[in-house]
Write a protein that holds these residues in place. Sequence first.
Motif, short mmCIF file in Angstrom:
data_model
loop_
_atom_site.label_atom_id
_atom_site.label_comp_id
_atom_site.label_asym_id
_atom_site.label_seq_id
_atom_site.Cartn_x
_atom_site.Cartn_y
_atom_site.Cartn_z
N ASN A 136 56.68 37.38 40.99
CA ASN A 136 56.31 38.75 41.28
C ASN A 136 54.89 39.07 40.79
OD1 ASN A 136 57.15 42.04 40.54
ND2 ASN A 136 57.39 41.16 42.56
N VAL A 137 54.51 38.44 39.68
CA VAL A 137 53.14 38.61 39.19
C VAL A 137 52.16 38.20 40.28
CG1 VAL A 137 51.42 37.76 37.56
CG2 VAL A 137 53.71 38.26 36.77
N PHE A 138 52.45 37.06 40.94
CA PHE A 138 51.55 36.57 41.99
C PHE A 138 51.42 37.59 43.12
CE2 PHE A 138 51.40 34.44 46.16
CZ PHE A 138 50.11 33.94 46.10
N VAL A 139 52.55 38.16 43.55
CA VAL A 139 52.52 39.10 44.67
C VAL A 139 51.62 40.29 44.34
CG1 VAL A 139 53.91 40.64 46.10
CG2 VAL A 139 54.80 38.41 45.47
N PHE A 140 51.84 40.88 43.17
CA PHE A 140 51.05 42.06 42.83
C PHE A 140 49.61 41.71 42.47
CE2 PHE A 140 55.18 43.95 42.84
CZ PHE A 140 54.91 45.16 43.43
N LEU A 141 49.43 40.49 41.97
CA LEU A 141 48.07 40.01 41.73
C LEU A 141 47.29 40.02 43.04
CD1 LEU A 141 46.09 38.59 39.80
CD2 LEU A 141 47.05 36.44 40.53
N GLU A 142 47.94 39.58 44.12
CA GLU A 142 47.25 39.54 45.40
C GLU A 142 47.03 40.94 45.95
OE1 GLU A 142 45.69 37.10 46.74
OE2 GLU A 142 46.33 35.66 45.24
N VAL A 143 47.98 41.85 45.73
CA VAL A 143 47.75 43.23 46.18
C VAL A 143 46.50 43.79 45.52
CG1 VAL A 143 48.65 45.59 46.12
CG2 VAL A 143 50.19 43.71 46.65
N SER A 144 46.43 43.66 44.19
CA SER A 144 45.27 44.25 43.50
C SER A 144 44.01 43.48 43.84
CB SER A 144 45.50 44.27 41.99
OG SER A 144 45.34 43.00 41.44
N SER A 145 44.10 42.15 44.01
CA SER A 145 42.89 41.39 44.31
C SER A 145 42.34 41.75 45.68
CB SER A 145 43.17 39.90 44.29
OG SER A 145 43.67 39.51 43.04
#
Lengths: 500, 134, 341
Positions: A136-145
Amino acid sequence: MNAHLLVLEVVVPLMAAPLCMLLPSKPAARMFSIAVAWITLYLAWSILGALGATEHGVIAYELGGFPPPFGIELRVDWANAYLLLLVSGIAAVVLMFGPGSAGAAVAEGRHAFFYTAVLLALAGLLGITVTGDAFNVFVFLEVSSLASYSLIGLGRGARAPMAAFSYLIMGTIGGTLFLLGVGLLYQMTGTLNMADLTTRLPDVLDTRTIVLALALLIVGVGIKLAVYPLHQWLPNAYSFAPSVVSAFLAATSTKVMYYVLVRIIFTIFGAAFVFETLHADYLLLPLSLIAMFGGSLAAIYQHDLKRLLAYSSVAQVGYMMLGLTLASATGLTAGLVHVFNHALMKGGLFLAVGCITAQVGSSAMGDLRGLGKRMPFTCAALVVGGLALIGVPSTVGFVSKWYLVQAALEQDLLSVAALILLSSLLAVVYVWRVVELCYFSEPDATQVEVTGRPPVREAPLGQLLPTWILIGSTIIFGLTTDLTVGTASKAAAQLMGVGP
Amino acid sequence: MSEVLGLWNYWVVIVLMMIGLYIMIARDSLVKKVMGLNIFQVSVIMFYVSMGKVRGGTAPILPEGGAEGVLFSNPLPHVLMLTAIVVGIATTALALALVVRIKEAYGTIEEDEIHALAGGDGMDGRSAVQGEAE
Amino acid sequence: MDFPVEVILFLFLLATALTVALLEDLFAAAMMTGIFSLLSACLFTLMDAVDVAFTEAAVGAGVSTVLFLSTLALTAQREKQHPFTWFPLLLVILTGACLVTGTLDMPHYGDPKAPIHVHVAPEYIAGAERDFGIPNIVTNVLASYRGYDTFGETVVIFTASVGVMLLLGHRRRRPGPAHRPTITPEGAARMRDFAIVRVVSMGVIPLIVLFGLYVQFHGDFGPGGGFQAGVIIGAAVILYGLIFGLSTLQRVVPSPLLETGIALGVLLYGGTGVASLLMGGHYLDYAVFDSDDPKHGRHLGILLVEGGVGIAVTCAMILIFYSFAGRALAREAFDEGGGGQ
């Protein structure tokens, strides 16, 4: 009800973003996003309060009602509650900066999209912070990135898209390596839940796969955190982004990534494995020292104020990494306190640059000449923020360095303590350059004529107010440290496994 | 020897990944970099999907008439990688949009030429934000 | 034994990747990237990941190839030659060696006793029949156990289209020589003028849309779901635009409509979660929708969120295409109908 706060903290900005896009006018979108940011701040504050009422300092939430490790779990302890407060607080203040979106080249009729992207970046960062699930960290990391890349690409001037593109390439390499690292952890343990990983990892810690996973996670996060020598994207990204965006990202994005790194090292793998078995500090300690000096030295030679601040950020990440590398409760406290403090000063300083670029039309060092008379409040903000960067007593910078030096002395690392103080002297040099230009130089007469602009005036209240809220906080939190040091030390104790 | 048989496709995936990484860091054409990015991401997806395979297993869809005694491959890596594919296409779209903007600003999409036009990494005394005022 | 097939596919895959690295003709390289995705999709099928294969084929070979070609039409067709340098190659070889070392302790390919097959996944397989009654296990894990990830995924594609629209929004102030497309449509055949293309596409496009809808609603039973359906329907609409011109398409499907659509798609997903909160459950706990029959409630929830994904992705695909195409060819040139390269 308390547990629902965790999911609301993410879902409110996440669902506000598409609503914001549909708003018809720029002021409506702006007011809406400010309101949303303040709601997230209120929620973060409530989470911190609710955490104080719990016995062990942990709140968990099962998404979809599925128990972990089957469903995704949100899990907040002192460390991420502290980060939530910081990120939402910075967003609430920075979004107030106006009128206009300070230097963003947004097409007419697309301003609502700008605020939508800011809300998405905010939601992504909050999502990373609140989750207890590695994927889930990866998913939201990509949203913010993705939101950050677009926002940086909107800077005025030809070079902004290229800066955003370089960041995108570096950032995606980082994100993908992180994904691979999570994959290896999953491969060896069968779980993605962080708490479950903590219990299942010790069985397989002696495998080469796990060491590789740790390396990939550190490099992946390290790129996004701009750990030296993976920082090359940062100076361009922060210099060419719109000032508001620089202020927001400098104060939140790298901070959240620091939190992720802390979570990986201390919660998932455990400090004993990372530092005593693998001796990661042999590598990380010299790198943080190089960052402290290299970043500050580079800052001294910059011809642009924004770029100077960007290089100073590289140095400041060095201080945070140093705190982490010392791997003690005091060191971690110092690192986390500096996360908060640096966010306040860099956010405030970048907003001050936003005031200058909005009035003067440039952030070149040469254009600062004599600005102290014409923009007294803005330049005063630069000075106070600069003093905090140096670490003068009664500012937040002093608090951070106090704990950092203490942590170094605890482990009899006299030379490290000395180097911390020495690197502060470099900050004196680059801050003094700014002060000298603002107050002790006369404006270049020819330059004024050539540009043919109306005489420069002080920035409007809408810009000065958020700038001074952040800069003022660097003094307030320099004098009262209950919130920052208090929470950070609780978080550090929890992370070190000592318990709150 | 059993290592070779049991791990060879992970190794092929790693070689693919490295080809993608090489394109990203060594090539100057920005579009080529995005292609490298694609290959890099697809390789990681293949890595996950390889993990999910169970020897003798079948696609994780329940057959009609009950799942008694049927061996399924692991559905979770598939779920995760659907998300990763979406992230991949989102990144590609955004990267290409930036490439179009860069071409408009510099008239080229070769990284070295862009750096030459922009005057290297240094600022040469020019402001990062010339004409930023609203 | 399908072992040799996999070996051959992997060899093809390596050859394709190397070709992409070496080709200087960027158009050819873009096509090779598409082939790379197709080959990967074949491998995914062999490894039982049918949903992933479906998505990779639609996205990698379809959408991203269209995006690459649109970008190339606007930028450059060929890559310039550069002297070879050792550093990147050494770095990559070193990294690769580290990765290979790291794999040595991993469970072997296909090993049914690997931790990931014994720890969490069995619950998903057991729960599929017991709690959901939905045959496609991937669909129900995606929309329920990891529904929050999928919400994030929908937001990712939303974020990308917001970003693309911000960057390529209708803002063409300085159409200097550098801004003209390298490939102008004058030389290209006007697709609209070919009766065969026109007639065939008029027949095919409704079928593609129909297939997309089938994929959307059949996702519970076979491979497919909102995302794949969105990509397919989006592709059908894009095909219409390529043949009949952008402005014709924009009259049929105007941008504001799509912008509303994408927002509503995301809100439908998030709103389903909020509804479950309001009905006393946890966020995205669909069981509360039907207190008598949780299976039915979950079914309804999955239908709703998949619908949200489908709407959002369809609109996102078309909006991204609009941004590129609107920028790509001078408006009137594109309207001649020669936009498809």
